[in-house]
Design a protein around this motif. Structure first.
Motif, PDB file in Angstrom:
ATOM      1  N   ASP A 197      -4.972  10.943   2.426  1.00  0.00           N
ATOM      2  CA  ASP A 197      -5.499   9.630   2.804  1.00  0.00           C
ATOM      3  C   ASP A 197      -5.699   8.736   1.588  1.00  0.00           C
ATOM      4  O   ASP A 197      -6.128   7.598   1.726  1.00  0.00           O
ATOM      5  CB  ASP A 197      -6.839   9.779   3.541  1.00  0.00           C
ATOM      6  CG  ASP A 197      -6.661  10.366   4.932  1.00  0.00           C
ATOM      7  OD1 ASP A 197      -5.563  10.204   5.506  1.00  0.00           O
ATOM      8  OD2 ASP A 197      -7.613  10.974   5.442  1.00  0.00           O
ATOM      9  N   CYS A 241       0.857  -1.185   0.000  1.00  0.00           N
ATOM     10  CA  CYS A 241       0.000   0.000   0.000  1.00  0.00           C
ATOM     11  C   CYS A 241       0.894   1.236   0.000  1.00  0.00           C
ATOM     12  O   CYS A 241       1.799   1.358   0.817  1.00  0.00           O
ATOM     13  CB  CYS A 241      -0.899   0.004   1.232  1.00  0.00           C
ATOM     14  SG  CYS A 241      -1.973   1.460   1.304  1.00  0.00           S
ATOM     15  N   ARG A 242       0.627   2.130  -0.928  1.00  0.00           N
ATOM     16  CA  ARG A 242       1.386   3.382  -1.017  1.00  0.00           C
ATOM     17  C   ARG A 242       0.420   4.549  -0.859  1.00  0.00           C
ATOM     18  O   ARG A 242      -0.670   4.528  -1.410  1.00  0.00           O
ATOM     19  CB  ARG A 242       2.078   3.505  -2.377  1.00  0.00           C
ATOM     20  CG  ARG A 242       3.038   2.380  -2.671  1.00  0.00           C
ATOM     21  CD  ARG A 242       3.626   2.548  -4.051  1.00  0.00           C
ATOM     22  NE  ARG A 242       4.508   1.437  -4.378  1.00  0.00           N
ATOM     23  CZ  ARG A 242       5.099   1.281  -5.545  1.00  0.00           C
ATOM     24  NH1 ARG A 242       4.902   2.178  -6.502  1.00  0.00           N
ATOM     25  NH2 ARG A 242       5.876   0.242  -5.777  1.00  0.00           N
ATOM     26  N   VAL A 243       0.835   5.557  -0.115  1.00  0.00           N
ATOM     27  CA  VAL A 243       0.040   6.776  -0.007  1.00  0.00           C
ATOM     28  C   VAL A 243       0.385   7.632  -1.216  1.00  0.00           C
ATOM     29  O   VAL A 243       1.556   7.821  -1.538  1.00  0.00           O
ATOM     30  CB  VAL A 243       0.343   7.521   1.311  1.00  0.00           C
ATOM     31  CG1 VAL A 243      -0.426   8.835   1.374  1.00  0.00           C
ATOM     32  CG2 VAL A 243      -0.007   6.648   2.502  1.00  0.00           C
ATOM     33  N   GLU A 283      -5.027   6.135  -1.033  1.00  0.00           N
ATOM     34  CA  GLU A 283      -4.122   4.986  -1.080  1.00  0.00           C
ATOM     35  C   GLU A 283      -4.056   4.430  -2.496  1.00  0.00           C
ATOM     36  O   GLU A 283      -5.012   4.501  -3.261  1.00  0.00           O
ATOM     37  CB  GLU A 283      -4.608   3.886  -0.134  1.00  0.00           C
ATOM     38  CG  GLU A 283      -4.575   4.283   1.304  1.00  0.00           C
ATOM     39  CD  GLU A 283      -5.125   3.216   2.211  1.00  0.00           C
ATOM     40  OE1 GLU A 283      -4.746   3.224   3.384  1.00  0.00           O
ATOM     41  OE2 GLU A 283      -5.930   2.374   1.763  1.00  0.00           O
ATOM     42  N   GLU A 284      -2.910   3.884  -2.798  1.00  0.00           N
ATOM     43  CA  GLU A 284      -2.677   3.218  -4.076  1.00  0.00           C
ATOM     44  C   GLU A 284      -2.104   1.849  -3.730  1.00  0.00           C
ATOM     45  O   GLU A 284      -1.071   1.748  -3.083  1.00  0.00           O
ATOM     46  CB  GLU A 284      -1.675   4.042  -4.888  1.00  0.00           C
ATOM     47  CG  GLU A 284      -1.385   3.482  -6.252  1.00  0.00           C
ATOM     48  CD  GLU A 284      -0.457   4.408  -7.010  1.00  0.00           C
ATOM     49  OE1 GLU A 284      -0.954   5.378  -7.619  1.00  0.00           O
ATOM     50  OE2 GLU A 284       0.757   4.146  -6.999  1.00  0.00           O
ATOM     51  N   TRP A 285      -2.809   0.797  -4.135  1.00  0.00           N
ATOM     52  CA  TRP A 285      -2.389  -0.572  -3.829  1.00  0.00           C
ATOM     53  C   TRP A 285      -1.690  -1.163  -5.040  1.00  0.00           C
ATOM     54  O   TRP A 285      -2.196  -1.088  -6.165  1.00  0.00           O
ATOM     55  CB  TRP A 285      -3.593  -1.418  -3.444  1.00  0.00           C
ATOM     56  CG  TRP A 285      -4.166  -1.012  -2.125  1.00  0.00           C
ATOM     57  CD1 TRP A 285      -5.051   0.001  -1.891  1.00  0.00           C
ATOM     58  CD2 TRP A 285      -3.852  -1.582  -0.864  1.00  0.00           C
ATOM     59  NE1 TRP A 285      -5.314   0.081  -0.555  1.00  0.00           N
ATOM     60  CE2 TRP A 285      -4.596  -0.874   0.104  1.00  0.00           C
ATOM     61  CE3 TRP A 285      -3.018  -2.628  -0.459  1.00  0.00           C
ATOM     62  CZ2 TRP A 285      -4.533  -1.187   1.461  1.00  0.00           C
ATOM     63  CZ3 TRP A 285      -2.957  -2.940   0.887  1.00  0.00           C
ATOM     64  CH2 TRP A 285      -3.703  -2.224   1.843  1.00  0.00           C
TER      65      TRP A 285
END
Length: 91
Positions: free
Chosen positions: A80, A72-74, A82-84
């Motif tokens: 808030d 998971c990357r912010v 998120e980029e999975w």
């Protein structure tokens, strides 16, 4: 050369990585993901990018002989959003 050595030799190659960003897909991305996985070679990887953790996909991947790593990357500092990233390859 034994069959095991031959199989291992193929696995030691640098895998190519394809990217599928499902954040822009209109509707459920499952069909697009399965299509991308179907076109992977033995030494290829698929990097799936989603705006949510695709937990239901994990059991499907395992049942079809794939392994995966999830991160998971912010997207932005202080955000808030998120980029999975799920890196998928053949087991």
């Amino acid at each position: 050369m034994s069959q095991n050595q031959n199989q291992n030799r193929g696995r030691n190659r640098n895998p190519s990585e394809r990217r599928l960003d499902v954040r822009d897909i209109d509707g459920p991305p499952f069909g697009d993901i399965m299509s991308a996985l179907g076109s992977l070679g033995d030494d290829d990887r698929l990097r799936l990018v989603a705006g949510f953790e695709p937990e239901p996909l994990y059991s499907v991947l395992e049942a079809r002989g794939f392994t995966y790593e999830t991160e998971c990357r912010v997207r932005e500092e202080g955000s808030d959003d998120e980029e999975w990233h799920v890196l998928i390859e053949t087991a």
